[in-house]
Write a protein that holds these residues in place. Structure first.
Motif, PDB file in Angstrom:
ATOM      1  N   SER A 193      48.127  24.822  45.979  1.00 38.09           N
ATOM      2  CA  SER A 193      46.837  25.516  46.035  1.00 38.09           C
ATOM      3  C   SER A 193      46.012  25.073  47.242  1.00 38.09           C
ATOM      4  O   SER A 193      46.371  24.131  47.957  1.00 38.09           O
ATOM      5  N   LEU A 194      44.904  25.744  47.429  1.00 40.87           N
ATOM      6  CA  LEU A 194      43.949  25.438  48.489  1.00 40.87           C
ATOM      7  C   LEU A 194      43.457  23.991  48.361  1.00 40.87           C
ATOM      8  O   LEU A 194      43.044  23.559  47.278  1.00 40.87           O
ATOM      9  N   SER A 226      47.748  29.108  42.243  1.00 41.80           N
ATOM     10  CA  SER A 226      46.552  29.614  42.912  1.00 41.80           C
ATOM     11  C   SER A 226      46.929  30.373  44.190  1.00 41.80           C
ATOM     12  O   SER A 226      47.703  31.321  44.115  1.00 41.80           O
ATOM     13  N   ILE A 227      46.475  29.942  45.383  1.00 44.16           N
ATOM     14  CA  ILE A 227      46.932  30.669  46.577  1.00 44.16           C
ATOM     15  C   ILE A 227      48.456  30.607  46.663  1.00 44.16           C
ATOM     16  O   ILE A 227      49.090  31.547  47.164  1.00 44.16           O
ATOM     17  N   LEU A 246      41.897  36.838  44.089  1.00 44.17           N
ATOM     18  CA  LEU A 246      41.076  35.683  43.676  1.00 44.17           C
ATOM     19  C   LEU A 246      39.760  35.704  44.427  1.00 44.17           C
ATOM     20  O   LEU A 246      39.745  35.761  45.662  1.00 44.17           O
ATOM     21  N   TRP A 284      34.175  33.930  49.314  1.00 40.30           N
ATOM     22  CA  TRP A 284      34.955  33.157  50.305  1.00 40.30           C
ATOM     23  C   TRP A 284      34.143  32.922  51.560  1.00 40.30           C
ATOM     24  O   TRP A 284      34.188  31.851  52.147  1.00 40.30           O
ATOM     25  N   ARG A 307      31.783  30.096  51.030  1.00 40.95           N
ATOM     26  CA  ARG A 307      32.469  28.800  51.083  1.00 40.95           C
ATOM     27  C   ARG A 307      32.783  28.423  52.543  1.00 40.95           C
ATOM     28  O   ARG A 307      32.595  27.285  52.955  1.00 40.95           O
ATOM     29  N   VAL A 362      34.129  21.793  43.637  1.00 44.74           N
ATOM     30  CA  VAL A 362      35.566  22.096  43.525  1.00 44.74           C
ATOM     31  C   VAL A 362      36.184  21.278  42.387  1.00 44.74           C
ATOM     32  O   VAL A 362      36.982  21.791  41.601  1.00 44.74           O
ATOM     33  N   ARG A 377      35.893  22.894  39.149  1.00 39.50           N
ATOM     34  CA  ARG A 377      36.822  24.012  38.905  1.00 39.50           C
ATOM     35  C   ARG A 377      38.239  23.494  38.682  1.00 39.50           C
ATOM     36  O   ARG A 377      39.003  24.067  37.912  1.00 39.50           O
ATOM     37  N   TRP A 378      38.596  22.426  39.389  1.00 41.35           N
ATOM     38  CA  TRP A 378      39.982  21.931  39.294  1.00 41.35           C
ATOM     39  C   TRP A 378      40.293  21.289  37.948  1.00 41.35           C
ATOM     40  O   TRP A 378      41.402  21.411  37.444  1.00 41.35           O
ATOM     41  N   TYR A 397      41.743  24.561  55.968  1.00 40.33           N
ATOM     42  CA  TYR A 397      41.127  25.031  54.719  1.00 40.33           C
ATOM     43  C   TYR A 397      40.431  26.374  54.952  1.00 40.33           C
ATOM     44  O   TYR A 397      40.566  27.316  54.173  1.00 40.33           O
ATOM     45  N   LEU A 429      42.641  34.169  51.659  1.00 39.31           N
ATOM     46  CA  LEU A 429      42.295  34.506  50.276  1.00 39.31           C
ATOM     47  C   LEU A 429      41.297  35.659  50.223  1.00 39.31           C
ATOM     48  O   LEU A 429      41.369  36.530  49.354  1.00 39.31           O
ATOM     49  N   ALA A 486      38.364  28.460  38.467  1.00 41.25           N
ATOM     50  CA  ALA A 486      38.709  29.214  39.677  1.00 41.25           C
ATOM     51  C   ALA A 486      39.502  30.480  39.352  1.00 41.25           C
ATOM     52  O   ALA A 486      39.270  31.529  39.965  1.00 41.25           O
ATOM     53  N   HIS A 532      42.085  24.028  36.667  1.00 45.44           N
ATOM     54  CA  HIS A 532      42.854  24.818  37.636  1.00 45.44           C
ATOM     55  C   HIS A 532      44.192  24.162  37.988  1.00 45.44           C
ATOM     56  O   HIS A 532      45.075  24.830  38.503  1.00 45.44           O
TER      57      HIS A 532
END
Ligand SMILES: O=C(O)CC1=CCC(=O)O1
Length: 261
Positions: free
Chosen positions: A29-30, A94-95, A123, A129, A132, A148, A151-152, A178, A185, A211, A237
């Motif tokens: 993931s990101l 995720s990504i 997403l 995005w 962010r 973050v 969310r994780w 990033y 995304l 997320a 996440h």
């Protein structure tokens, strides 16, 4: 150290297991690197070849363009072509799941089965995005790190000392890598392509995922006929980190059923 040379630089990967065994590729993931899978890999079936890698602009991998999901899919395709003689099971979080959907739709002959973890066909939004990206460009990754982490991870994991390690992994991600992935995304929408996929598919969600909420993961799984959907309670996440045993209990039967001819 294992490296795949790409036109733009070097992709860091790690392959474990017999070189001639059926292969499983993991896309993370990101803001994470290939250590995302450290806790779960020892719990998965023996006798398979497990390939994981740092996305371009993450971990030790250099950044090419990286602003389109196709840039990332091309990296995964290059890894599969270099390391696997047969179609692989693709596990994407995720990504990483968006990369898996993209590879499966563009090069279906390379993917025999798809595990979609904490992901969706789309997403976030262009606006979320961009917000962010602006925050990181102005103040760096440290500025968004606490949000973050929420969310994780679910609250119980956030109370453990290990949280600091994952926070460090995030904040040490190169900002340009990033941001490039955030741009990818923001543009990625696999909804139509994923609805056309016809391959064995497993979806995994966390009930505290901030997320990619479980309903969103389930809706993406429902695009693919015959897919199965699982929720791991008490996880956010990154359930492969928070509850690797539960994650492996879901993924292992899928690998046993689909990794072999
Ligand atoms: O950082 C997050 O919000 C989680 C996330 C979204 C896409 C991804 O790969 O990770």
């Amino acid at each position: 150290m294992q490296v795949l040379t790409r036109p733009y630089g070097a992709l860091h990967y790690r392959a474990d297991g017999p070189a001639d065994a059926p292969a499983v590729i993991f896309a993370n993931s990101l803001g994470t690197d290939l250590r995302l899978w450290d806790a779960v890999l020892p719990l998965l079936p023996q006798g398979l070849r497990y390939i994981r890698y740092d996305k371009q602009g993450h971990g030790l991998s250099t950044l090419g363009r990286g602003t389109d999901i196709i840039d990332h899919a091309d990296d995964a395709i290059a890894l599969i072509e270099a390391l696997a003689s047969k179609p692989v099971v693709f596990v994407g979080l995720s990504i990483g799941g968006l990369i898996g959907q993209t590879v499966a739709s563009r090069r279906p002959e390379l993917v025999r089965a798809l595990a979609l973890s904490n992901t969706a066909a789309r997403l976030g939004t262009v606006e979320s995005w961009q917000a962010r990206i602006d925050a990181i460009a102005g103040h760096g990754l440290e500025h968004i790190a606490d949000a973050v982490m929420e969310r994780w991870f679910a609250p119980a994991f956030r109370a453990t000392p290990e949280l600091a390690l994952w926070r460090a992994m995030l904040t040490r991600t190169p900002a340009d890598g990033y941001i490039a992935a955030c741009k990818a995304l923001s543009r990625a929408d696999q909804t139509a392509a994923t609805a056309a996929l016809r391959l064995p598919t497993l979806a995994i969600a966390g009930d505290a995922d901030g997320a990619s909420p479980a309903e969103l993961v389930e809706a993406t799984a429902a695009l693919i006929p015959g897919s199965t959907f699982h929720v791991i309670p008490g996880t956010g996440h990154l359930p492969c980190v928070e509850n690797p045993a539960a994650y492996a209990a879901i993924l292992s039967p899928f690998l046993r059923a689909h990794a072999h001819d």
